[in-house]
Design an enzyme around this catalytic site. Structure first.
Site, short mmCIF file in Angstrom:
data_model
loop_
_atom_site.label_atom_id
_atom_site.label_comp_id
_atom_site.label_asym_id
_atom_site.label_seq_id
_atom_site.Cartn_x
_atom_site.Cartn_y
_atom_site.Cartn_z
N THR A 141 0.81 -0.74 0.30
CA THR A 141 0.09 -0.67 -0.20
C THR A 141 1.05 1.72 -0.17
O THR A 141 2.11 1.20 0.57
CB THR A 141 -0.77 -0.09 1.36
OG1 THR A 141 -0.66 -1.01 1.51
CG2 THR A 141 -1.71 1.42 1.20
N ARG A 201 -12.17 -9.96 -1.15
CA ARG A 201 -11.60 -9.49 0.13
C ARG A 201 -11.13 -8.10 0.43
O ARG A 201 -10.59 -7.39 -0.80
CB ARG A 201 -10.55 -10.64 0.15
CG ARG A 201 -9.77 -10.03 1.64
CD ARG A 201 -8.30 -8.68 0.76
NE ARG A 201 -7.78 -9.66 2.55
CZ ARG A 201 -6.62 -7.90 2.60
NH1 ARG A 201 -7.00 -6.47 1.71
NH2 ARG A 201 -5.64 -8.61 3.70
N GLY A 255 1.01 -3.18 5.02
CA GLY A 255 1.20 -4.30 5.20
C GLY A 255 0.10 -5.55 5.76
O GLY A 255 -1.53 -4.75 5.12
N1 GLY Z 1 -2.39 -3.39 3.78
C1 GLY Z 1 -2.77 -3.56 2.52
C2 GLY Z 1 -4.07 -4.98 2.62
O1 GLY Z 1 -4.55 -5.57 3.25
O2 GLY Z 1 -5.37 -4.68 1.34
#
Ligand code: GLY
Length: 324
Positions: A184, A212, A236
């Site tokens: 990200t 998801r 993360g």
């Molecule tokens: N930090 C990005 C995700 O878990 O989708």
């Protein structure tokens, strides 16, 4: 004590306010201190994105406009397999993007599981500015994007498709974000007015289950800003960030008087408290307070961030609970 006295004393206690009135007084906006020049910070080594935001801030753009321009560099970059165009698809081959924004007035917008639109941070801003809502998901978010005039296109690049096809040969569903690789992009900016605002944008976990959603578009998890205090962003393993409402937690720690560094360390500690031993996932945080102080910390070593101030865009390595 006679029974009547006891009843009178008890009544007095019960009728007293449960919470002292001063608790409800509005937060005071802290005056800016020290170097008040604009600042842009972002997760990982997204040098060009952070520089873009820094230059936009110097030109007088608001923190949020600068951050949206900055992260768009990566959303448009086909080589970045974790954000926007070229992002890794879900296990069924669909690239689905998540993003959120938050401004200095505490307004926010988010889009979840959006397909065919690469600039989802800008779309999240449009949700905030042009709808009465905070979040739009999936088909509805895409429909809104089309109404707003966004270009729609296939986001799965030939390279990403090739990697996904390779993955399909074994197709082990192990939702582990690689601890060396970035994912990200979270960005926090402080503009010339001293306002802090931020953005978080991602394609999420590579080869995730269809539908998801991680932490990135969830206000309080992937991003939180309180302009009286500062802001925080996460990167993360989103599931673990959501469980501890990481970015909100960091801002609250800063409100209690902790530095951004201490706040990030405490938030990582909160994740680790729930684990038995060394976890096999990464969580990393980046925070900026009103004084312009920056903090960063992660579970595993390898987390880096960019910092722009006074025409200098510098890369930094964060400390970690477990060094590489
Ligand atoms: N930090 C990005 C995700 O878990 O989708």
């Amino acid at each position: 004590m006679k029974r009547r006295d006891f009843i009178q004393k008890s009544t007095a206690v019960i009728s007293a306010p449960l919470i002292a009135p001063q608790f409800f007084q509005p937060h005071k906006t802290l005056p800016l201190q020290g170097n008040t020049s604009p600042i842009a910070v972002c997760t990982w080594n997204f040098t060009a994105a952070n520089a873009k935001a820094g230059v936009a801030l110097e030109a007088g753009k608001t923190a949020l406009k600068a951050a949206i321009e900055g992260v768009a560099v990566e959303e448009n970059n086909p080589k970045n397999t974790t954000v926007g165009y070229g992002g890794a698809p879900d296990r069924e081959g669909h690239v689905t993007l998540d993003a959120c924004v938050m401004n200095h007035q505490g307004n926010c917008g988010a889009v979840l599981a959006v397909e065919q639109v690469k600039n989802v941070a800008a779309l999240a801003y449009d949700v905030m500015e042009h709808t009465p809502h905070v979040m739009l998901a999936g088909e509805g978010a895409l429909q809104f994007a089309k109404e707003r005039g966004y270009t729609t296109e296939e986001l799965l690049t030939p390279e990403s498709k090739k990697r996904w096809k390779e993955w399909l040969k074994n197709a082990k569903y192990q939702p582990i974000i690689n601890i060396e690789n970035h994912d990200t992009i979270g960005m926090l900016c402080r503009d010339k007015n001293g306002n802090i605002e931020g953005v978080c944008t991602t394609s999420g976990l590579a080869y995730k289950m269809r539908g998801r959603i991680g932490d990135s578009p969830i206000i309080g998890s992937g991003l939180f800003v309180d302009n009286n205090v500062g802001g925080a962003v996460a990167t993360g393993m989103g599931e673990e960030v959501v469980k501890t409402v990481g970015s909100f937690l960091i801002v609250e720690f800063m409100r209690q008087g902790h530095t951004p560094q201490e706040a990030c360390e405490l938030a990582v500690q909160r994740v680790l408290e729930k684990q038995k031993g060394k976890p096999n996932f990464q969580v990393a945080y980046l925070a900026l307070n009103k004084k312009g102080e920056v903090g960063a910390y992660s579970i595993h070593g390898g987390f880096t961030y960019m910092h722009y101030q006074q025409q200098k865009n510098t890369g930094h390595k964060a400390n970690a609970a477990y060094s590489l």
